[in-house]
Write a protein that holds these residues in place. Structure first.
Motif, mmCIF file in Angstrom:
data_model
loop_
_atom_site.group_PDB
_atom_site.id
_atom_site.type_symbol
_atom_site.label_atom_id
_atom_site.label_comp_id
_atom_site.label_asym_id
_atom_site.label_seq_id
_atom_site.Cartn_x
_atom_site.Cartn_y
_atom_site.Cartn_z
ATOM 1 N N VAL A 287 -3.823 1.975 -3.273
ATOM 2 C CA VAL A 287 -4.486 2.386 -2.036
ATOM 3 C C VAL A 287 -4.181 1.331 -0.984
ATOM 4 O O VAL A 287 -4.191 0.132 -1.291
ATOM 5 C CB VAL A 287 -6.013 2.493 -2.264
ATOM 6 C CG1 VAL A 287 -6.723 2.907 -1.002
ATOM 7 C CG2 VAL A 287 -6.317 3.433 -3.400
ATOM 8 N N SER A 288 -3.921 1.752 0.232
ATOM 9 C CA SER A 288 -3.651 0.776 1.279
ATOM 10 C C SER A 288 -4.918 -0.004 1.600
ATOM 11 O O SER A 288 -6.038 0.439 1.353
ATOM 12 C CB SER A 288 -3.131 1.462 2.542
ATOM 13 O OG SER A 288 -4.159 2.214 3.148
ATOM 14 N N LEU A 289 -4.734 -1.169 2.157
ATOM 15 C CA LEU A 289 -5.855 -2.036 2.484
ATOM 16 C C LEU A 289 -6.781 -1.378 3.499
ATOM 17 O O LEU A 289 -8.007 -1.445 3.380
ATOM 18 C CB LEU A 289 -5.335 -3.367 3.017
ATOM 19 C CG LEU A 289 -6.361 -4.442 3.284
ATOM 20 C CD1 LEU A 289 -6.965 -4.924 1.979
ATOM 21 C CD2 LEU A 289 -5.743 -5.592 4.023
ATOM 22 N N CYS B 289 -8.344 -10.926 0.610
ATOM 23 C CA CYS B 289 -7.099 -10.829 -0.157
ATOM 24 C C CYS B 289 -6.300 -12.124 -0.064
ATOM 25 O O CYS B 289 -5.755 -12.600 -1.060
ATOM 26 C CB CYS B 289 -6.257 -9.661 0.328
ATOM 27 S SG CYS B 289 -6.914 -8.052 -0.117
ATOM 28 N N ASN B 290 -6.229 -12.699 1.113
ATOM 29 C CA ASN B 290 -5.504 -13.958 1.290
ATOM 30 C C ASN B 290 -6.157 -15.090 0.510
ATOM 31 O O ASN B 290 -5.469 -15.997 0.040
ATOM 32 C CB ASN B 290 -5.419 -14.331 2.764
ATOM 33 C CG ASN B 290 -4.439 -13.465 3.512
ATOM 34 O OD1 ASN B 290 -3.463 -12.989 2.953
ATOM 35 N ND2 ASN B 290 -4.695 -13.241 4.786
ATOM 36 N N ARG C 253 -2.520 -6.675 -4.451
ATOM 37 C CA ARG C 253 -1.185 -7.265 -4.504
ATOM 38 C C ARG C 253 -0.520 -7.098 -3.157
ATOM 39 O O ARG C 253 -0.721 -6.092 -2.479
ATOM 40 C CB ARG C 253 -0.334 -6.581 -5.563
ATOM 41 C CG ARG C 253 -0.871 -6.807 -6.965
ATOM 42 C CD ARG C 253 0.028 -6.264 -8.001
ATOM 43 N NE ARG C 253 1.315 -6.966 -7.937
ATOM 44 C CZ ARG C 253 2.424 -6.489 -8.459
ATOM 45 N NH1 ARG C 253 2.429 -5.321 -9.040
ATOM 46 N NH2 ARG C 253 3.531 -7.171 -8.395
ATOM 47 N N GLN C 254 0.285 -8.076 -2.788
ATOM 48 C CA GLN C 254 1.011 -8.023 -1.530
ATOM 49 C C GLN C 254 2.444 -7.573 -1.799
ATOM 50 O O GLN C 254 3.100 -8.094 -2.698
ATOM 51 C CB GLN C 254 1.005 -9.392 -0.852
ATOM 52 C CG GLN C 254 1.418 -9.358 0.580
ATOM 53 C CD GLN C 254 1.215 -10.695 1.260
ATOM 54 O OE1 GLN C 254 1.161 -11.717 0.598
ATOM 55 N NE2 GLN C 254 1.102 -10.689 2.553
ATOM 56 N N LYS D 214 5.031 -7.255 3.123
ATOM 57 C CA LYS D 214 3.875 -8.161 3.190
ATOM 58 C C LYS D 214 2.567 -7.425 3.451
ATOM 59 O O LYS D 214 1.590 -8.024 3.860
ATOM 60 C CB LYS D 214 4.078 -9.251 4.247
ATOM 61 C CG LYS D 214 5.317 -10.086 4.055
ATOM 62 C CD LYS D 214 5.281 -10.817 2.740
ATOM 63 C CE LYS D 214 6.507 -11.705 2.589
ATOM 64 N NZ LYS D 214 6.751 -12.128 1.243
ATOM 65 N N HIS D 215 2.539 -6.120 3.200
ATOM 66 C CA HIS D 215 1.300 -5.354 3.306
ATOM 67 C C HIS D 215 0.547 -5.466 1.989
ATOM 68 O O HIS D 215 1.136 -5.524 0.924
ATOM 69 C CB HIS D 215 1.583 -3.882 3.609
ATOM 70 C CG HIS D 215 2.122 -3.653 4.976
ATOM 71 N ND1 HIS D 215 1.326 -3.527 6.080
ATOM 72 C CD2 HIS D 215 3.393 -3.551 5.424
ATOM 73 C CE1 HIS D 215 2.070 -3.335 7.146
ATOM 74 N NE2 HIS D 215 3.341 -3.352 6.780
ATOM 75 N N TRP D 216 -0.785 -5.456 2.081
ATOM 76 C CA TRP D 216 -1.619 -5.529 0.894
ATOM 77 C C TRP D 216 -1.877 -4.128 0.356
ATOM 78 O O TRP D 216 -2.128 -3.199 1.108
ATOM 79 C CB TRP D 216 -2.949 -6.191 1.222
ATOM 80 C CG TRP D 216 -2.827 -7.675 1.387
ATOM 81 C CD1 TRP D 216 -2.708 -8.355 2.554
ATOM 82 C CD2 TRP D 216 -2.804 -8.654 0.350
ATOM 83 N NE1 TRP D 216 -2.613 -9.697 2.311
ATOM 84 C CE2 TRP D 216 -2.673 -9.911 0.963
ATOM 85 C CE3 TRP D 216 -2.892 -8.586 -1.033
ATOM 86 C CZ2 TRP D 216 -2.628 -11.085 0.237
ATOM 87 C CZ3 TRP D 216 -2.852 -9.762 -1.760
ATOM 88 C CH2 TRP D 216 -2.715 -10.997 -1.117
#
Length: 73
Positions: free
Chosen positions: A21-23, A41-42, A50-51, A56-58
């Protein structure tokens, strides 16, 4: 020990049949702001996040859990 644990977590993500699922959609569905969830997330406080290597999208892999801050324990 850290390497074995990361392999175990990676294997659990790969064996899961759930789609990621997208962030943004995960934040909307759980009533959190996008920036707050990205910050979590960071910091590594979202188990199951997961990135993506290139973009670089979560991405959130269900079942995901948000770990509370150690400062509030």
């Amino acid at each position: 020990m850290i390497i074995a644990e990361s392999r175990l977590n990676h294997a659990a993500f790969q064996s899961s049949k759930c789609e990621p699922v997208s962030l943004r959609s995960f934040a909307d569905s759980n009533g959190l702001s996008y920036n707050l969830l990205r910050k979590y997330c960071n910091q590594g406080r979202v188990i199951g996040a997961r990135q993506h290597v290139r973009t670089k999208h979560w991405w959130i892999y269900p079942p995901a859990k948000i770990v509370p801050s150690q400062l509030r324990w």
